[in-house]
Design an enzyme around this catalytic site. Sequence first.
Site, PDB file in Angstrom:
ATOM      1  N   GLU A  23      -1.800  -0.738   9.354  1.00 45.13           N
ATOM      2  CA  GLU A  23      -0.825  -0.367   8.324  1.00 45.13           C
ATOM      3  C   GLU A  23      -1.530   0.116   7.057  1.00 45.13           C
ATOM      4  O   GLU A  23      -1.062   1.040   6.394  1.00 45.13           O
ATOM      5  CB  GLU A  23       0.074  -1.554   7.982  1.00 45.13           C
ATOM      6  CG  GLU A  23       1.015  -1.959   9.095  1.00 45.13           C
ATOM      7  CD  GLU A  23       1.874  -3.120   8.690  1.00 45.13           C
ATOM      8  OE1 GLU A  23       3.088  -2.909   8.519  1.00 45.13           O
ATOM      9  OE2 GLU A  23       1.347  -4.240   8.525  1.00 45.13           O
TER      10      GLU A  23
ATOM     11  N   TYR B 229      16.513  11.678 -13.721  1.00 41.02           N
ATOM     12  CA  TYR B 229      16.351  11.268 -12.321  1.00 41.02           C
ATOM     13  C   TYR B 229      14.961  11.656 -11.816  1.00 41.02           C
ATOM     14  O   TYR B 229      14.326  10.894 -11.078  1.00 41.02           O
ATOM     15  CB  TYR B 229      17.393  11.926 -11.419  1.00 41.02           C
ATOM     16  CG  TYR B 229      18.822  11.841 -11.878  1.00 41.02           C
ATOM     17  CD1 TYR B 229      19.276  10.838 -12.742  1.00 41.02           C
ATOM     18  CD2 TYR B 229      19.740  12.777 -11.454  1.00 41.02           C
ATOM     19  CE1 TYR B 229      20.594  10.779 -13.151  1.00 41.02           C
ATOM     20  CE2 TYR B 229      21.067  12.721 -11.855  1.00 41.02           C
ATOM     21  CZ  TYR B 229      21.479  11.720 -12.706  1.00 41.02           C
ATOM     22  OH  TYR B 229      22.785  11.668 -13.102  1.00 41.02           O
TER      23      TYR B 229
ATOM     24  N   GLU C 141       7.850  -7.271  -0.765  1.00 41.44           N
ATOM     25  CA  GLU C 141       8.363  -7.926  -1.963  1.00 41.44           C
ATOM     26  C   GLU C 141       7.539  -7.546  -3.190  1.00 41.44           C
ATOM     27  O   GLU C 141       8.083  -7.292  -4.263  1.00 41.44           O
ATOM     28  CB  GLU C 141       8.359  -9.448  -1.771  1.00 41.44           C
ATOM     29  CG  GLU C 141       9.333  -9.954  -0.729  1.00 41.44           C
ATOM     30  CD  GLU C 141       8.831  -9.916   0.709  1.00 41.44           C
ATOM     31  OE1 GLU C 141       9.484 -10.546   1.553  1.00 41.44           O
ATOM     32  OE2 GLU C 141       7.805  -9.259   1.007  1.00 41.44           O
TER      33      GLU C 141
ATOM     34  N   LYS D 297      11.612  -0.576   5.667  1.00 38.89           N
ATOM     35  CA  LYS D 297      10.394  -0.351   6.448  1.00 38.89           C
ATOM     36  C   LYS D 297      10.838  -0.176   7.914  1.00 38.89           C
ATOM     37  O   LYS D 297      10.737  -1.089   8.728  1.00 38.89           O
ATOM     38  CB  LYS D 297       9.442  -1.537   6.287  1.00 38.89           C
ATOM     39  CG  LYS D 297       8.068  -1.319   6.884  1.00 38.89           C
ATOM     40  CD  LYS D 297       7.152  -2.505   6.547  1.00 38.89           C
ATOM     41  CE  LYS D 297       5.772  -2.316   7.118  1.00 38.89           C
ATOM     42  NZ  LYS D 297       4.874  -3.426   6.764  1.00 38.89           N
TER      43      LYS D 297
END
Length: 122
Positions: free
Chosen positions: A22, A54, A74, A100
């Site tokens: 990852e 934005y 987190e 994810k």
Amino acid sequence: MTDTIFVTGLSIHARHGVMEHETEVGQRFVIDLELYTDLSEPSRSDRLADTVSYADVVATTTAAFKNTNYKLLERAAGAVADAILSHFPRIRAVKITVHKPHAPIAAIFDDVGVMLTRSRHP
């Protein structure tokens, strides 16, 4: 009164996760944002200077999410919340969802992720 600016489906390639592949290869994450602010002034003035850009929110989010590789979603979501609240004083609170969809979990699922809400301390 609280009004909301939102950005949904912001796709970012990053290297967050606890597994070695990852952090080496990375993967696609999808971020949804809800920004709580008072839009009464820009709803009357029609001036960008009276609201939150934005494009600037997307740039800040992308930088905060990609600049550091985190093990946990987190923490990555927390970094985005911290960056938004520090860069945009008009925003009172932010709700962030980080998806994810290709998490390395031995199961069939549509999505996995975290959702957090952070606000300014009065």
